[in-house]
Design an enzyme around this catalytic site. Structure first.
Site, PDB file in Angstrom:
ATOM      1  N   ASP A   1       0.859  -1.177   0.000  1.00  0.00           N
ATOM      2  CA  ASP A   1       0.000   0.000   0.000  1.00  0.00           C
ATOM      3  C   ASP A   1       0.905   1.239   0.000  1.00  0.00           C
ATOM      4  O   ASP A   1       1.647   1.459   0.962  1.00  0.00           O
ATOM      5  CB  ASP A   1      -0.876  -0.037   1.267  1.00  0.00           C
ATOM      6  CG  ASP A   1      -1.879   1.100   1.311  1.00  0.00           C
ATOM      7  OD1 ASP A   1      -1.682   2.101   0.590  1.00  0.00           O
ATOM      8  OD2 ASP A   1      -2.859   0.991   2.078  1.00  0.00           O
TER       9      ASP A   1
ATOM     10  N   ASN B   1       2.790   5.950 -10.105  1.00  0.00           N
ATOM     11  CA  ASN B   1       1.570   5.958 -10.902  1.00  0.00           C
ATOM     12  C   ASN B   1       0.305   5.670 -10.088  1.00  0.00           C
ATOM     13  O   ASN B   1      -0.785   6.060 -10.502  1.00  0.00           O
ATOM     14  CB  ASN B   1       1.745   4.942 -12.050  1.00  0.00           C
ATOM     15  CG  ASN B   1       0.446   4.588 -12.709  1.00  0.00           C
ATOM     16  OD1 ASN B   1      -0.059   5.335 -13.545  1.00  0.00           O
ATOM     17  ND2 ASN B   1      -0.138   3.461 -12.336  1.00  0.00           N
TER      18      ASN B   1
ATOM     19  N   ILE C   1      -5.966   7.402  -6.958  1.00  0.00           N
ATOM     20  CA  ILE C   1      -7.420   7.225  -6.872  1.00  0.00           C
ATOM     21  C   ILE C   1      -8.102   8.584  -7.065  1.00  0.00           C
ATOM     22  O   ILE C   1      -7.469   9.622  -6.905  1.00  0.00           O
ATOM     23  CB  ILE C   1      -7.858   6.603  -5.518  1.00  0.00           C
ATOM     24  CG1 ILE C   1      -7.325   7.438  -4.341  1.00  0.00           C
ATOM     25  CG2 ILE C   1      -7.397   5.166  -5.401  1.00  0.00           C
ATOM     26  CD1 ILE C   1      -7.865   6.989  -2.980  1.00  0.00           C
TER      27      ILE C   1
ATOM     28  N   SER D   1      -1.862  14.553 -13.651  1.00  0.00           N
ATOM     29  CA  SER D   1      -3.109  14.604 -14.419  1.00  0.00           C
ATOM     30  C   SER D   1      -3.314  16.016 -14.953  1.00  0.00           C
ATOM     31  O   SER D   1      -2.841  16.983 -14.352  1.00  0.00           O
ATOM     32  CB  SER D   1      -4.280  14.234 -13.514  1.00  0.00           C
ATOM     33  OG  SER D   1      -5.502  14.496 -14.166  1.00  0.00           O
TER      34      SER D   1
ATOM     35  N   TYR E   1      -9.014  15.405  -5.794  1.00  0.00           N
ATOM     36  CA  TYR E   1      -8.197  14.812  -6.851  1.00  0.00           C
ATOM     37  C   TYR E   1      -7.342  15.879  -7.538  1.00  0.00           C
ATOM     38  O   TYR E   1      -6.122  15.741  -7.632  1.00  0.00           O
ATOM     39  CB  TYR E   1      -9.109  14.110  -7.872  1.00  0.00           C
ATOM     40  CG  TYR E   1      -8.359  13.428  -8.988  1.00  0.00           C
ATOM     41  CD1 TYR E   1      -7.698  12.225  -8.774  1.00  0.00           C
ATOM     42  CD2 TYR E   1      -8.299  13.989 -10.256  1.00  0.00           C
ATOM     43  CE1 TYR E   1      -7.007  11.600  -9.797  1.00  0.00           C
ATOM     44  CE2 TYR E   1      -7.615  13.368 -11.285  1.00  0.00           C
ATOM     45  CZ  TYR E   1      -6.971  12.173 -11.052  1.00  0.00           C
ATOM     46  OH  TYR E   1      -6.278  11.564 -12.073  1.00  0.00           O
TER      47      TYR E   1
ATOM     48  N   ALA F   1      -6.555  18.822  -6.522  1.00  0.00           N
ATOM     49  CA  ALA F   1      -5.598  19.410  -5.580  1.00  0.00           C
ATOM     50  C   ALA F   1      -4.397  18.488  -5.394  1.00  0.00           C
ATOM     51  O   ALA F   1      -3.245  18.937  -5.378  1.00  0.00           O
ATOM     52  CB  ALA F   1      -6.274  19.681  -4.248  1.00  0.00           C
ATOM     53  N   SER F   2      -4.662  17.177  -5.270  1.00  0.00           N
ATOM     54  CA  SER F   2      -3.551  16.236  -5.061  1.00  0.00           C
ATOM     55  C   SER F   2      -2.627  16.215  -6.275  1.00  0.00           C
ATOM     56  O   SER F   2      -1.413  16.096  -6.140  1.00  0.00           O
ATOM     57  CB  SER F   2      -4.086  14.827  -4.782  1.00  0.00           C
ATOM     58  OG  SER F   2      -4.634  14.257  -5.959  1.00  0.00           O
ATOM     59  N   LYS F   3      -3.204  16.360  -7.463  1.00  0.00           N
ATOM     60  CA  LYS F   3      -2.392  16.316  -8.687  1.00  0.00           C
ATOM     61  C   LYS F   3      -1.597  17.604  -8.859  1.00  0.00           C
ATOM     62  O   LYS F   3      -0.442  17.578  -9.301  1.00  0.00           O
ATOM     63  CB  LYS F   3      -3.291  16.050  -9.901  1.00  0.00           C
ATOM     64  CG  LYS F   3      -3.929  14.666  -9.891  1.00  0.00           C
ATOM     65  CD  LYS F   3      -2.867  13.577  -9.907  1.00  0.00           C
ATOM     66  CE  LYS F   3      -3.455  12.185  -9.926  1.00  0.00           C
ATOM     67  NZ  LYS F   3      -2.420  11.139  -9.981  1.00  0.00           N
TER      68      LYS F   3
HETATM   69  N1  LIG Z   1      -7.463   7.239 -16.442  1.00  0.00           N
HETATM   70  C1  LIG Z   1      -7.382   8.535 -16.595  1.00  0.00           C
HETATM   71  O1  LIG Z   1      -8.163   9.121 -17.343  1.00  0.00           O
HETATM   72  C2  LIG Z   1      -6.338   9.321 -15.871  1.00  0.00           C
HETATM   73  C3  LIG Z   1      -6.169  10.650 -16.193  1.00  0.00           C
HETATM   74  C4  LIG Z   1      -5.204  11.394 -15.552  1.00  0.00           C
HETATM   75  C5  LIG Z   1      -4.403  10.790 -14.588  1.00  0.00           C
HETATM   76  N2  LIG Z   1      -4.595   9.490 -14.258  1.00  0.00           N
HETATM   77  C6  LIG Z   1      -3.740   8.913 -13.217  1.00  0.00           C
HETATM   78  O2  LIG Z   1      -3.150   7.718 -13.676  1.00  0.00           O
HETATM   79  C7  LIG Z   1      -2.805   6.909 -12.567  1.00  0.00           C
HETATM   80  C8  LIG Z   1      -3.245   5.489 -12.838  1.00  0.00           C
HETATM   81  O3  LIG Z   1      -4.656   5.406 -12.801  1.00  0.00           O
HETATM   82  P1  LIG Z   1      -5.533   4.589 -13.861  1.00  0.00           P
HETATM   83  O4  LIG Z   1      -6.239   5.590 -14.659  1.00  0.00           O
HETATM   84  O5  LIG Z   1      -4.700   3.588 -14.538  1.00  0.00           O
HETATM   85  O6  LIG Z   1      -6.624   3.929 -12.890  1.00  0.00           O
HETATM   86  P2  LIG Z   1      -6.737   2.476 -12.289  1.00  0.00           P
HETATM   87  O7  LIG Z   1      -6.960   1.475 -13.361  1.00  0.00           O
HETATM   88  O8  LIG Z   1      -7.772   2.591 -11.218  1.00  0.00           O
HETATM   89  O9  LIG Z   1      -5.323   2.190 -11.624  1.00  0.00           O
HETATM   90  C9  LIG Z   1      -4.949   2.677 -10.359  1.00  0.00           C
HETATM   91  C10 LIG Z   1      -3.823   1.818  -9.820  1.00  0.00           C
HETATM   92  O10 LIG Z   1      -3.378   2.360  -8.569  1.00  0.00           O
HETATM   93  C11 LIG Z   1      -3.322   1.312  -7.611  1.00  0.00           C
HETATM   94  N3  LIG Z   1      -3.523   1.847  -6.266  1.00  0.00           N
HETATM   95  C12 LIG Z   1      -4.543   2.596  -5.808  1.00  0.00           C
HETATM   96  N4  LIG Z   1      -4.384   2.869  -4.498  1.00  0.00           N
HETATM   97  C13 LIG Z   1      -3.229   2.241  -4.118  1.00  0.00           C
HETATM   98  C14 LIG Z   1      -2.531   2.129  -2.881  1.00  0.00           C
HETATM   99  N5  LIG Z   1      -2.981   2.719  -1.765  1.00  0.00           N
HETATM  100  N6  LIG Z   1      -1.383   1.412  -2.853  1.00  0.00           N
HETATM  101  C15 LIG Z   1      -0.927   0.817  -3.972  1.00  0.00           C
HETATM  102  N7  LIG Z   1      -1.534   0.900  -5.167  1.00  0.00           N
HETATM  103  C16 LIG Z   1      -2.681   1.605  -5.233  1.00  0.00           C
HETATM  104  C17 LIG Z   1      -4.408   0.352  -8.035  1.00  0.00           C
HETATM  105  O11 LIG Z   1      -4.121  -0.959  -7.571  1.00  0.00           O
HETATM  106  P3  LIG Z   1      -4.769  -1.682  -6.280  1.00  0.00           P
HETATM  107  O12 LIG Z   1      -6.188  -1.242  -6.177  1.00  0.00           O
HETATM  108  O13 LIG Z   1      -4.605  -3.136  -6.614  1.00  0.00           O
HETATM  109  O14 LIG Z   1      -3.938  -1.273  -5.116  1.00  0.00           O
HETATM  110  C18 LIG Z   1      -4.260   0.391  -9.547  1.00  0.00           C
HETATM  111  O15 LIG Z   1      -3.239  -0.475  -9.962  1.00  0.00           O
HETATM  112  C19 LIG Z   1      -3.472   7.557 -11.366  1.00  0.00           C
HETATM  113  O16 LIG Z   1      -2.517   8.275 -10.622  1.00  0.00           O
HETATM  114  C20 LIG Z   1      -4.474   8.488 -11.979  1.00  0.00           C
HETATM  115  O17 LIG Z   1      -4.758   9.570 -11.143  1.00  0.00           O
HETATM  116  C21 LIG Z   1      -5.540   8.733 -14.886  1.00  0.00           C
END
Ligand SMILES: NC(=O)c1ccc[n+]([C@@H]2O[C@H](COP(=O)([O-])OP(=O)(O)OC[C@H]3O[C@@H](n4cnc5c(N)ncnc54)[C@H](OP(=O)(O)O)[C@@H]3O)[C@@H](O)[C@H]2O)c1
Ligand SMILES: *[C@@H]1O[C@H](CO)[C@@H](O)[C@H](O)[C@H]1NC(C)=O
Ligand SMILES: *[C@@H]1O[C@H](CO)[C@@H](O)[C@H](O)[C@H]1NC(C)=O
Ligand SMILES: CC(=O)N[C@H]1CO[C@H](CO)[C@@H](O)[C@@H]1O
Length: 343
Positions: A106, A133, A136, A185, A198, A200-202
């Site tokens: 985690d 990467n 949430i 993001s 979200y 704010a964190s980014k």
């Molecule tokens: N998709 C978009 O449109 C988008 C746009 C801009 C930025 N992003 C950013 O891209 C990154 C990846 O997100 P995604 O879009 O690929 O979504 P996703 O499919 O939900 O992937 C999120 C990943 O983060 C892991 N995670 C979450 N909380 C965690 C924790 N406490 N410890 C360890 N791992 C954790 C999850 O794995 P587990 O649940 O197995 O721990 C999962 O592998 C994020 O930072 C997101 O903010 C995404």
């Protein structure tokens, strides 16, 4: 005296800023272009190197693992869901990763971060790329949180999660003259309703790593990635509810994403690894999202007004009544704008 100097500066700096921009921008743009050509030629070969990816169990992180695997990198995959990680590891080995280490952890827990960096370096003897990467999102209005601390995990995961691992990885990255890649993001500058924590964190992540880049100098490269909308579990509708649980809600996803085209996660992952290997400072995927930076600087009122008009609903109406969802519904654009996997 200082007041006087400030008064002079208040009047004078706009003119100075404008002239310096006119004088310096063209040569700097030329230089930047030449450098980017050079960087494309002398791009990093990650074959046999060691890459640690957090949030590798789904979405962007999973596909980053596949992209690094195709280039022959050794991988350490971090997330909480072990079985998902094992599946990603198997596919990565099949695609060409010589060795893959799965470490369920985690990122919010500082002891976990210490452990996964330590285990990776003990196992491979080095660390070349750290990919922060894991992340949430939320999809609730600020006023809907009755227990405000329910939103804390967003900052703990997105901000602190990337900082803990960076803290423990830096000594190893220094030795290998390695790189840090951060999935921030476009939300870092876009005020999207229901995503206060979200965005704010980014934004915090972006300015943290920009400042760290100044502290580190040239020893460790930092690539800050600001994706738009990418096919993943997040864009399938996974988010932290106002009650503090991770939930899936496709209707809420439709409200937030509306008719904005969602980029394929394969293309996104390839763009990120290409960019990291070139040693870019920033990457926005899809690249058209960069235009929103100009909107933010020059037309902030319009940007805020459009977001409010399309996304926000009063307390008396359910969010699914938002115009953003209606547009999607009336036009039937969902089939064109969303990849099949998230429809
Ligand atoms: N998709 C978009 O449109 C988008 C746009 C801009 C930025 N992003 C950013 O891209 C990154 C990846 O997100 P995604 O879009 O690929 O979504 P996703 O499919 O939900 O992937 C999120 C990943 O983060 C892991 N995670 C979450 N909380 C965690 C924790 N406490 N410890 C360890 N791992 C954790 C999850 O794995 P587990 O649940 O197995 O721990 C999962 O592998 C994020 O930072 C997101 O903010 C995404
Ligand atoms: C990358 O390096 C490996 C050996 O470390 C080599 O076999 C491979 O050909 C290189 N690839 C490229 C594209 O230079
Ligand atoms: C880190 O690794 C070393 C071995 O290199 C070990 O002695 C130490 O206990 C480990 N620390 C943690 C916190 O896992
Ligand atoms: C095009 C489309 O998705 N139309 C839907 C709009 O919403 C109604 C009711 O929720 C659905 O029945 C339609 O299929």
């Amino acid at each position: 005296m200082n007041e006087f100097v400030n008064q002079i500066l208040n009047i004078g700096t706009s003119a100075i800023a404008f002239t310096t921009l006119i004088c310096f921008l063209p040569p700097i743009l030329c230089l930047r272009f030449c450098l980017s050509c050079l960087k494309s030629i002398f791009t990093e070969n990650v074959s046999g190197k060691v890459v640690l990816i957090t949030g590798a169990s789904s979405g962007i992180g999973e596909h980053l693992a596949y992209e690094y695997a195709r280039r022959g990198a050794n991988l350490a995959l971090i997330a909480r869901r072990r079985q998902h990680l094992e599946n990603v590891a198997e596919t990565s080995r099949y695609l060409g990763a010589p060795h893959v280490l799965v470490i369920p952890a985690d990122v919010c827990k500082v002891e976990d971060s210490k452990r996964f960096i330590n285990e990776t370096v003990n196992h491979f003897g080095r660390l070349d790329h750290l990919v922060n990467n894991a992340g949430i999102a939320t999809m609730s209005m600020f006023e809907e949180f009755t227990h405000i601390t329910n939103a804390a995990p967003v900052m703990e995961t997105n901000f602190w999660g990337s900082i803990y691992s960076t803290h423990f990885a830096i000594p190893h990255l220094r030795k290998s003259r390695g790189k840090i890649i951060v999935t921030a993001s476009s939300g870092a500058w876009l005020p999207a309703p229901r995503m206060t924590f979200y965005t704010a964190s980014k934004a915090a992540q972006v300015i943290f790593f920009e400042t760290l880049r100044v502290e580190l100098g040239g020893d460790i490269g930092i690539t800050i990635v600001t994706p738009g909308l990418i096919e993943s579990e997040l864009t399938k509708g996974k988010f932290l509810s106002k009650e503090g649980n991770m939930v899936f809600d496709k209707e809420m996803r439709d409200v937030q994403v509306s008719a904005v085209p969602v980029e394929s996660v394969d293309r996104c992952a390839k763009a990120i690894v290409d960019s990291a290997c070139r040693g870019d400072r920033y990457l926005t995927v899809p690249s058209w999202m960069k235009v929103t930076i100009l909107w933010k600087i020059f037309l902030p009122e319009i940007l805020e007004w459009c977001n409010r008009m399309s996304l926000a609903t009063g307390p008396e109406k359910p969010p699914t009544e938002a115009p953003s969802k209606k547009i999607l519904n009336f036009t039937g654009l969902q089939r064109i704008m969303y990849p099949p996997s998230i429809q």
